[in-house]
Design a protein around this motif. Structure first.
Motif, short mmCIF file in Angstrom:
data_model
loop_
_atom_site.label_atom_id
_atom_site.label_comp_id
_atom_site.label_asym_id
_atom_site.label_seq_id
_atom_site.Cartn_x
_atom_site.Cartn_y
_atom_site.Cartn_z
N ALA A 114 -10.66 3.36 -4.06
CA ALA A 114 -9.36 2.73 -3.81
C ALA A 114 -8.97 2.86 -2.34
O ALA A 114 -8.48 1.90 -1.74
CB ALA A 114 -8.29 3.37 -4.70
N VAL A 121 -7.07 -2.54 -6.16
CA VAL A 121 -6.75 -1.18 -5.72
C VAL A 121 -6.25 -0.34 -6.90
O VAL A 121 -6.68 0.82 -7.09
CB VAL A 121 -5.69 -1.21 -4.60
N LYS A 140 0.83 -1.22 0.00
CA LYS A 140 0.00 0.00 0.00
C LYS A 140 0.86 1.26 0.00
O LYS A 140 0.37 2.34 -0.36
CB LYS A 140 -0.94 0.00 1.21
N ALA A 191 -8.90 0.91 -9.40
CA ALA A 191 -9.59 2.12 -8.93
C ALA A 191 -8.69 3.35 -9.05
O ALA A 191 -9.14 4.42 -9.47
CB ALA A 191 -10.05 1.92 -7.49
N ILE A 192 -7.41 3.20 -8.68
CA ILE A 192 -6.49 4.34 -8.76
C ILE A 192 -6.30 4.78 -10.21
O ILE A 192 -6.26 5.99 -10.50
CB ILE A 192 -5.14 3.98 -8.12
N ALA A 235 1.03 2.10 -3.56
CA ALA A 235 -0.24 2.68 -3.99
C ALA A 235 -0.39 4.11 -3.48
O ALA A 235 -0.84 5.01 -4.20
CB ALA A 235 -1.39 1.81 -3.50
N VAL A 260 -15.71 0.17 -6.58
CA VAL A 260 -14.79 0.20 -7.73
C VAL A 260 -15.58 0.07 -9.04
O VAL A 260 -15.32 0.81 -10.01
CB VAL A 260 -13.74 -0.92 -7.61
N TYR A 302 -10.93 0.47 -0.29
CA TYR A 302 -10.49 -0.91 -0.50
C TYR A 302 -9.10 -1.15 0.09
O TYR A 302 -8.78 -2.28 0.48
CB TYR A 302 -10.49 -1.24 -1.99
#
Length: 515
Positions: A331, A316, A251, A319-320, A254, A399, A334
């Motif tokens: 995102a 993730v 993450k 969505a990003i 992300a 999403v 999630y």
């Protein structure tokens, strides 16, 4: 300016050497100070999150040097949420490590654990790209020590592979930083955002190269296909509490993509036009598909969980990669879910190893503590597969809703729904082989008896706490998504962040004269 922003970094940075120097041979003292430190981190993180919940941006200047010349730590809704999530996750992971005695199977576990937290929390709070690189290296060094904790050839090989891949990422990161500094003369994110906007069209080559390199670096950290090869073996071979803490590390990649590509290189920026939708969304879709196919094909429970982490990161990143407020909000929702669900499943795989001595997905005699372990696996599998009623189902709906107006909407829906079905089959197979088929075998059927031990009560408490957080994430889904929606709106309107950090409302620094 508030000094509390530096506390999540300074506290573990001071606690780690104290544990090494003053409590090296006293595991009980190490445990007390480590737990107390994380409880303090949770309190500090909650306080910071409350301070910025109204949309304000807080900052701290190290050495009182003003940006962009000094090191700046910045707290906004996104960074404080990630700091709080990491601190809460660390508490339950540490409780499991203590309950399962993992922390006593090698040296310096608690010190490395604190250094790991220092690197992760620093990455979330820094307002400078170079210091983001520094904190990446801190967490890389600490994570390597944690990964080979308790030794073993397989663990050492996986650790070496992990380090090599991440060193490649670090090298690319340095190249990107050099290119960015050569083009703009700064690495402060707020100042950089202002200067990039003023680069003329004929001088975009260097900054585009830097933007691509940064995206590759963050994709490695996020285990995005085709840069995901390091994750399955590394996470599967790591000690279970370490792998559970590593659930937040993907993450970090992300988070970096969200931060850099909404503020410095936003989708509407002409300098980097086309960068966001050329390969990021297709790579995310492939990551989701490969991750869930790995879940179905895995022959060991720990590798199944590792592939589910790749799949969740694919979700993730889908969505990003939309780079819309709705996509970023989905995102972020999630991210919370997948971090907790991944940690739960890694810890449950260790319960299986403790109960029967291995994690092979083959029919074996009933393990010790099978009933409670099976119930927890059932809940964790439902969460990760995205079945109702837990938060994974709601996260996938968010999403899919965010992707409704995307040109690749049909592909997104087909792959998300198909991968969900595949993950259900994979988790169902693993659960039936590990728990249900075990009941059909008796110790008299020419099968070796289970050689494991009964898991400790504290181990079950730690996993139960994470499952309770997943349940709370579901019950308060409306409030959480409302907050992530505000967070996304703040990310796409970075003027407040920039003016606060630079302390020059309405006056942003000029680019170098040659640009």
């Amino acid at each position: 300016m508030t000094h509390w922003i530096a506390a999540p970094i300074i506290l573990p940075a001071l606690l780690a050497p104290f544990i090494v120097l003053a409590a090296r041979y006293h595991i009980g003292i190490q445990r007390v100070f480590s737990v107390a430190g994380i409880l303090s981190l949770i309190a500090i993180a909650a306080g910071l999150a409350w301070q910025v919940s109204d949309g304000s941006v807080q900052y701290y200047r190290m050495g009182d040097w003003a940006a962009p010349f000094g090191i700046v730590l910045v707290a906004d809704r996104l960074s404080t949420m990630m700091v709080l999530l990491t601190s809460v996750l660390a508490l339950f992971v540490l409780l499991y490590a203590i309950g399962s005695n993992w922390d006593n199977r090698g040296r310096h576990f608690h010190a490395l654990f604190q250094f790991q937290l220092m690197g992760i929390l620093g990455a979330f709070l820094t307002g400078d790209l170079f210091n983001l690189f520094v904190f990446f290296e801190v967490l890389l060094i600490a994570s390597y020590g944690l990964m080979i904790h308790a030794g073993g050839n397989a663990r050492l090989r996986a650790g070496v592979q992990y380090v090599l891949f991440n060193l490649i990422g670090s090298t690319l990161f340095l190249f990107a930083l050099g290119a960015i500094y050569a083009e703009t003369g700064t690495l402060n994110m707020a100042d950089l955002a202002a200067r990039v906007q003023l680069i003329t069209p004929e001088a975009t080559v260097g900054i585009r190269v830097a933007a691509v390199l940064l995206l590759l670096v963050f994709a490695i950290k996020a285990a995005l296909v085709p840069l995901h090869f390091w994750l399955p073996s590394s996470y599967a071979e790591a000690p279970a509490p370490v792998a559970a803490l590593f659930a937040i590390m993907t993450k970090v990649g992300a988070y970096a993509i969200i931060r850099v590509y909404t503020m410095i290189f936003p989708p509407d920026l002409a300098v980097t036009s086309g960068l966001h939708d050329v390969w990021l969304l297709p790579a995310a879709l492939i990551s989701l598909a490969i991750g869930m196919l790995g879940v179905l094909a895995a022959r060991r429970l720990d590798r199944l969980v590792a592939f589910s982490v790749i799949g969740s990161m694919g979700m993730v990143m889908i969505a990003i990669s939309l780079f819309t407020p709705a996509g970023i909000a989905a995102a972020l929702y999630y991210i919370i879910h997948s971090t907790l669900a991944g940690a739960v499943l890694f810890l449950i795989s260790d319960l299986v190893r403790t109960g029967r001595g291995n994690v092979d997905l083959t029919a074996q005699p009933p393990m010790l503590g099978a009933a409670l372990t099976a119930a927890m696996f059932f809940a964790g599998a439902i969460a990760m597969a995205g079945l109702p009623p837990l938060s994974g189902f709601l996260g996938k709906l968010l999403v899919l809703e965010a992707a409704y107006e995307n040109p690749l909407m049909v592909w997104i829906w087909v792959i998300v729904l198909s991968s969900s079905l595949i993950s259900i089959l994979g988790f169902a197979r693993a659960g039936s082989v590990t728990f249900w088929k075990a009941q059909s075998l008796t110790r008299d059927d020419n099968e070796d008896p289970a050689t494991g031990d009964m898991p400790s009560a504290l181990s079950y408490v730690a996993i139960g706490g994470l499952l309770a957080l997943l349940a709370a994430h579901t019950v308060f889904a409306g409030q959480v998504h409302g907050y992530t929606t505000k967070m996304a709106a703040q990310l796409f309107a970075p003027d407040a962040y920039m003016s606060t950090v630079l302390e020059t409302p309405g006056k942003l620094s000029k680019p170098k004269e040659d640009h």
